[in-house]
Design a protein around this motif. Structure first.
Motif, PDB file in Angstrom:
ATOM      1  N   ASP A  47      49.047   0.904  37.978  1.00 48.62           N
ATOM      2  CA  ASP A  47      50.131   0.597  37.049  1.00 48.62           C
ATOM      3  C   ASP A  47      50.061  -0.867  36.626  1.00 48.62           C
ATOM      4  OD1 ASP A  47      51.148  -0.881  39.163  1.00 48.62           O
ATOM      5  OD2 ASP A  47      52.418   0.754  39.834  1.00 48.62           O
ATOM      6  N   PHE A  52      51.933  -3.575  37.331  1.00 55.19           N
ATOM      7  CA  PHE A  52      52.103  -4.630  38.323  1.00 55.19           C
ATOM      8  C   PHE A  52      50.840  -4.838  39.152  1.00 55.19           C
ATOM      9  CE2 PHE A  52      56.616  -3.628  37.557  1.00 55.19           C
ATOM     10  CZ  PHE A  52      57.020  -4.898  37.177  1.00 55.19           C
ATOM     11  N   ALA A  53      50.211  -3.725  39.517  1.00 54.32           N
ATOM     12  CA  ALA A  53      48.966  -3.831  40.278  1.00 54.32           C
ATOM     13  C   ALA A  53      47.895  -4.529  39.444  1.00 54.32           C
ATOM     14  CB  ALA A  53      48.500  -2.439  40.715  1.00 54.32           C
ATOM     15  N   ALA A 100      49.916  -8.752  49.548  1.00 52.38           N
ATOM     16  CA  ALA A 100      50.706  -7.874  50.406  1.00 52.38           C
ATOM     17  C   ALA A 100      52.194  -8.174  50.261  1.00 52.38           C
ATOM     18  CB  ALA A 100      50.260  -8.045  51.867  1.00 52.38           C
ATOM     19  N   GLY A 133      53.449  -6.883  47.001  1.00 52.69           N
ATOM     20  CA  GLY A 133      53.581  -5.426  47.067  1.00 52.69           C
ATOM     21  C   GLY A 133      54.900  -5.019  47.679  1.00 52.69           C
ATOM     22  N   ILE A 134      55.242  -5.627  48.827  1.00 50.26           N
ATOM     23  CA  ILE A 134      56.497  -5.291  49.511  1.00 50.26           C
ATOM     24  C   ILE A 134      57.692  -5.697  48.645  1.00 50.26           C
ATOM     25  CG2 ILE A 134      57.934  -5.802  51.532  1.00 50.26           C
ATOM     26  CD1 ILE A 134      55.286  -6.084  53.121  1.00 50.26           C
ATOM     27  N   LEU A 151      57.880  -6.189  45.322  1.00 53.84           N
ATOM     28  CA  LEU A 151      58.000  -5.381  44.104  1.00 53.84           C
ATOM     29  C   LEU A 151      58.622  -4.017  44.389  1.00 53.84           C
ATOM     30  CD1 LEU A 151      54.710  -6.124  42.154  1.00 53.84           C
ATOM     31  CD2 LEU A 151      57.040  -6.432  41.320  1.00 53.84           C
ATOM     32  N   LYS A 152      58.155  -3.387  45.470  1.00 50.62           N
ATOM     33  CA  LYS A 152      58.692  -2.059  45.799  1.00 50.62           C
ATOM     34  C   LYS A 152      60.167  -2.139  46.171  1.00 50.62           C
ATOM     35  CE  LYS A 152      54.952   0.584  45.497  1.00 50.62           C
ATOM     36  NZ  LYS A 152      54.813   1.878  44.845  1.00 50.62           N
ATOM     37  N   LYS A 153      60.549  -3.266  46.798  1.00 51.27           N
ATOM     38  CA  LYS A 153      61.959  -3.455  47.149  1.00 51.27           C
ATOM     39  C   LYS A 153      62.802  -3.582  45.883  1.00 51.27           C
ATOM     40  CE  LYS A 153      62.545  -4.760  51.750  1.00 51.27           C
ATOM     41  NZ  LYS A 153      63.259  -3.941  52.640  1.00 51.27           N
ATOM     42  N   LYS A 196      62.065  -2.589  42.890  1.00 54.39           N
ATOM     43  CA  LYS A 196      62.117  -1.340  42.142  1.00 54.39           C
ATOM     44  C   LYS A 196      62.855  -0.243  42.927  1.00 54.39           C
ATOM     45  CE  LYS A 196      57.985  -0.451  40.028  1.00 54.39           C
ATOM     46  NZ  LYS A 196      56.517  -0.336  40.174  1.00 54.39           N
ATOM     47  N   VAL A 237      61.686   1.782  48.001  1.00 53.57           N
ATOM     48  CA  VAL A 237      61.645   1.880  49.464  1.00 53.57           C
ATOM     49  C   VAL A 237      63.071   1.940  49.989  1.00 53.57           C
ATOM     50  CG1 VAL A 237      60.932   0.761  51.592  1.00 53.57           C
ATOM     51  CG2 VAL A 237      59.457   0.680  49.601  1.00 53.57           C
ATOM     52  N   SER A 254      53.692  -0.225  50.889  1.00 54.21           N
ATOM     53  CA  SER A 254      54.017  -1.221  49.866  1.00 54.21           C
ATOM     54  C   SER A 254      53.048  -2.394  49.933  1.00 54.21           C
ATOM     55  CB  SER A 254      55.434  -1.751  50.060  1.00 54.21           C
ATOM     56  OG  SER A 254      56.347  -0.704  50.101  1.00 54.21           O
ATOM     57  N   ALA A 255      52.769  -2.844  51.170  1.00 55.22           N
ATOM     58  CA  ALA A 255      51.849  -3.970  51.335  1.00 55.22           C
ATOM     59  C   ALA A 255      50.482  -3.620  50.756  1.00 55.22           C
ATOM     60  CB  ALA A 255      51.729  -4.350  52.801  1.00 55.22           C
TER      61      ALA A 255
END
Lengths: 179, 193
Positions: free
Chosen positions: A137, A139-140, A166, A169-170, A172-174, A176, A179, B116-117
């Protein structure tokens, strides 16, 4: 002791037959360790392989250690690790000791000039595969471009981009709320 | 003390290299810049040899790099000790993790935060390998020394061989790195590159 030696020998043989990456090792493991020796099941091997990819270090060694541990606990893990690195030590050290003498020949230097072109193609293809499996996507893709740009222009240790990636990643998912 | 440096550097690589054997290449490029153990050109040769000899690539490259480091300071015997040191140091981090956490590993793989990481780690790791590819390409394709015309700046023969290898590697599913390297070696000899 007999078990230890058997684990060592079998993984040394698998290591010897693995040329050019972990992808060739998986079918070999299934045939030897699951079908023939019945130390683990085929499903367990697939699981171990997936876990090995999420651990730091070399995937082939991680997979071998997990199988060794499942079969004979910590001694099995040690035997598997020693077995899988043994062929590398023998072959690479033998080549490394003599390579400088071969490099004196024009023909060997020409061969290596060709080999380096192939090596770059192999590394570029590895990047393409990593992008296909790991960048799906916007962001990646943004992380990929940013790290590449920063790493080309600034000389930093590769550790920092990885830790930052890393953390991003954590975070961004938070944000969005996935998680 | 070169062996202690090797132990430290390869432990670090073992702890942070994620995504297959070639993920160690950016770290090895860093070592080539940081120490006088091997040049980027020698590193590229090392990758070629590691791809075409028995054993996992990451381990092969660590053994080789350790040998180069040890032999740079203490000759062939030092090289053997260096090769063993680097290889063991590379394996040590995941060995220690498994020693203590083997039971928790299945849960670890499926943990949401770990996922996520990895979502952020994978593109970063790909970017590092891409920049390593640029680093070794820059010493392979660009002619060093005197050049008079613009097109002499880039080594056309080597670049053409790279392009052919890349197309073959992507389009033929069955082709292995070993085949590409063998074919490229023959091409190098035939065209005396």
């Amino acid at each position: 002791m007999k078990d230890f030696f058997s684990i060592f020998i079998n993984f040394a043989m698998i290591g010897t037959l693995t040329i050019g990456g972990g992808y060739t090792m998986l079918p070999l493991l299934q045939k030897t360790v699951a079908d023939k020796l019945r130390w683990v099941t085929e499903e367990e091997i697939t699981d171990f392989y997936a876990i090995a990819q999420c651990l730091p270090g070399i995937i082939a060694v991680n997979t071998a250690m997990l199988i060794g541990h499942r079969h004979k606990k910590i001694p099995g893990m040690v035997a598997a690790a020693l077995g899988i690195i043994f062929p590398s030590l023998i072959f690479i050290l033998a080549i490394a000791i003599f390579i400088n003498r071969f490099m004196e020949y024009e023909i060997v230097r020409s061969a290596f000039n060709g080999i380096r072109a192939a090596v770059i193609a192999i590394v570029v293809h590895a990047v393409i595969r990593m992008l296909q499996s790991g960048v799906k996507d916007f962001f990646a893709a943004a992380i990929f471009v940013t790290v590449l740009a920063v790493f080309i222009f600034f000389s930093v240790s590769p550790v920092w981009p990885l830790l930052t990636g890393a953390a991003c990643g954590i975070a961004l998912k938070k944000i969005k709320r996935e998680v | 003390m070169v062996y202690l440096i090797l132990l430290f550097e390869f432990f670090k690589i073992g702890l942070f290299a994620i995504g297959g054997g070639l993920a160690t290449v950016p770290f090895l490029t860093e070592l080539a810049n940081k120490y006088d153990w091997f040049t980027r050109e020698e590193l590229t040769n090392m990758i070629g040899i590691s791809e075409s000899t028995p054993g996992p690539i990451g381990i092969n490259m660590a053994t080789y790099a350790g040998f180069m480091a040890g032999s740079a300071e203490h000759g062939s015997a030092g090289g053997v000790i260096g090769g063993v040191t680097a290889t063991v140091a590379l394996v040590l981090p995941s060995f220690i993790i498994m020693l203590f956490l083997v039971r928790a590993l299945s849960a670890f793989k499926d943990n949401k935060h770990v996922r996520s990481a990895f979502y952020g780690l994978r593109p970063a790791a790909a970017a590092l390998v891409a920049s390593a590819a640029i680093a070794i390409a820059s010493v392979t394709f660009i002619n060093a020394g005197e050049f008079t015309r613009y097109f002499e700046y880039v080594d056309i023969k080597t670049f053409a061989l790279f392009a052919v290898c890349l197309v073959l590697s992507i389009s033929l599913k069955k082709i292995q790195p070993l085949h590409l390297i063998a074919a490229a070696a023959v091409t190098g000899i035939v065209f005396s590159m």
